[in-house]
Design a protein around this motif. Structure first.
Motif, PDB file in Angstrom:
ATOM      1  N   UNK A 216       0.852  -1.314   0.030  1.00 13.17           N
ATOM      2  CA  UNK A 216       0.315  -0.060  -0.575  1.00 13.17           C
ATOM      3  C   UNK A 216       0.360   1.477   0.137  1.00 13.17           C
ATOM      4  N   UNK A 217       1.876   0.683   0.678  1.00  6.65           N
ATOM      5  CA  UNK A 217       2.809   1.736   0.895  1.00  6.65           C
ATOM      6  C   UNK A 217       4.037   2.701  -0.054  1.00  6.65           C
ATOM      7  N   UNK A 218       4.272   1.253  -1.556  1.00  6.87           N
ATOM      8  CA  UNK A 218       4.288   1.634  -2.160  1.00  6.87           C
ATOM      9  C   UNK A 218       3.507   2.342  -3.443  1.00  6.87           C
ATOM     10  N   UNK A 219       2.148   1.487  -3.310  1.00  6.52           N
ATOM     11  CA  UNK A 219       1.763   2.070  -4.917  1.00  6.52           C
ATOM     12  C   UNK A 219       0.741   3.644  -4.235  1.00  6.52           C
ATOM     13  N   UNK A 220       0.975   3.958  -2.650  1.00 11.52           N
ATOM     14  CA  UNK A 220       0.244   5.626  -2.409  1.00 11.52           C
ATOM     15  C   UNK A 220       1.269   6.372  -3.492  1.00 11.52           C
TER      16      UNK A 220
END
Length: 209
Positions: free
Chosen positions: A170-174
Motif C-alpha cells: 500500500x505504501x508503494x502504491x500510494x
C-alpha cells in the motif's frame, strides 16, 4: 540507571505540578509505568494519554492535554528553526528530525514536507492517525498546499508502529500515485521515508521512487 529514572520522574513531575500539585509525582510515576519511557509518553496521542489516566482519581483531566501542548510547542520551535534553511533530505540531521517526530508514535502518522527547488524548507503538514491503524496520503490537500507555497520538491514520511520499516504494498502504491500527480505539476517527490523507532527506510534509496 536508577539515577536516570529518578531524573526522568523529577522532570515529568515538574511539568505536571501546575495541574497535579502534590500528586504530580504519583501521576508521573503512573505514566512512566504505563508507557515505559519518557520518550513514549512524549510521543503519545491525547487519546492514549487519557486512556492511561482514566482510572487515576488523582489525575486532573487536563494532564493529557498539557503533555500534548508541551510537545506541540517543542515541535513548533524545531520546525521554525528549519524554515528558510537549505535542507539535505539525505543528511543524518534531517533523518533525526523525522525520528523525533515519528519514531515513537503508537498510531500511524504522516508528514508531508515542502521545499523550494533549491531545497529550502517551506512548511510541513502533519496528519495524526488517531485511533486508525494507518493513514493515507491526502492528494488534494497536498497538491493545494504545494501550489499555495509554490513548492517544487516534497518529502513524505510516515511511521510504522509495528517496528518494521519495510514499505508495504500500500505504501508503494500510494507513493507511485502521489509521484504521478505532483510531477505532472512540475513538483518533484524527493523521497518517502518510513520511520520505525530509530530506523528509517528511504524508498528513494531502495529504488522504489
Amino acid at each position: 540507571m536508577a539515577a536516570e529514572q529518578a531524573g526522568q520522574l523529577s522532570v515529568l513531575a515538574r511539568l505536571l505540578y501546575p495541574y497535579a500539585g502534590d500528586r504530580s509525582e504519583v501521576v508521573a510515576r503512573r505514566l512512566i509505568r504505563h508507557f515505559g519511557s519518557i520518550r513514549t509518553i512524549w510521543s503519545a496521542s491525547i487519546e492514549a494519554l487519557d486512556e492511561a489516566l482514566a482510572q487515576a482519581e488523582e489525575c486532573p483531566a487536563e494532564v493529557g492535554a498539557l503533555i500534548v501542548a508541551a510537545r506541540q510547542l517543542a515541535e513548533a520551535a524545531a520546525r521554525e528553526a528549519l524554515i528558510g534553511q537549505p535542507i539535505d533530505t539525505r543528511a543524518p540531521e534531517f533523518r533525526y528530525y523525522l525520528v523525533r517526530r515519528l519514531g515513537m508514535r503508537r498510531e500511524e502518522c504522516l508528514m508531508i514536507l515542502f521545499f523550494t527547488g533549491e531545497g529550502l524548507f517551506l512548511a510541513e503538514d502533519f496528519y495524526d492517525g488517531g485511533q486508525r491503524a494507518e493513514v493515507t496520503i491526502p492528494l488534494r490537500q497536498t497538491v493545494r498546499r504545494a501550489l499555495d507555497l509554490d513548492a517544487r520538491r516534497l518529502v513524505v514520511a510516515h511511521n510504522h508502529p509495528s517496528g518494521s520499516a519495510e514499505p508495504s504494498e500500500a505504501d508503494i502504491a500510494a507513493t507511485a500515485q502521489l509521484r504521478r500527480v505532483v510531477e505532472a505539476l512540475e513538483v518533484g517527490l524527493d523521497d518517502h521515508c518510513i520511520v520505525a523507532g530509530n530506523v528509517i527506510a528511504s524508498m528513494r534509496s531502495m529504488g522504489l521512487i
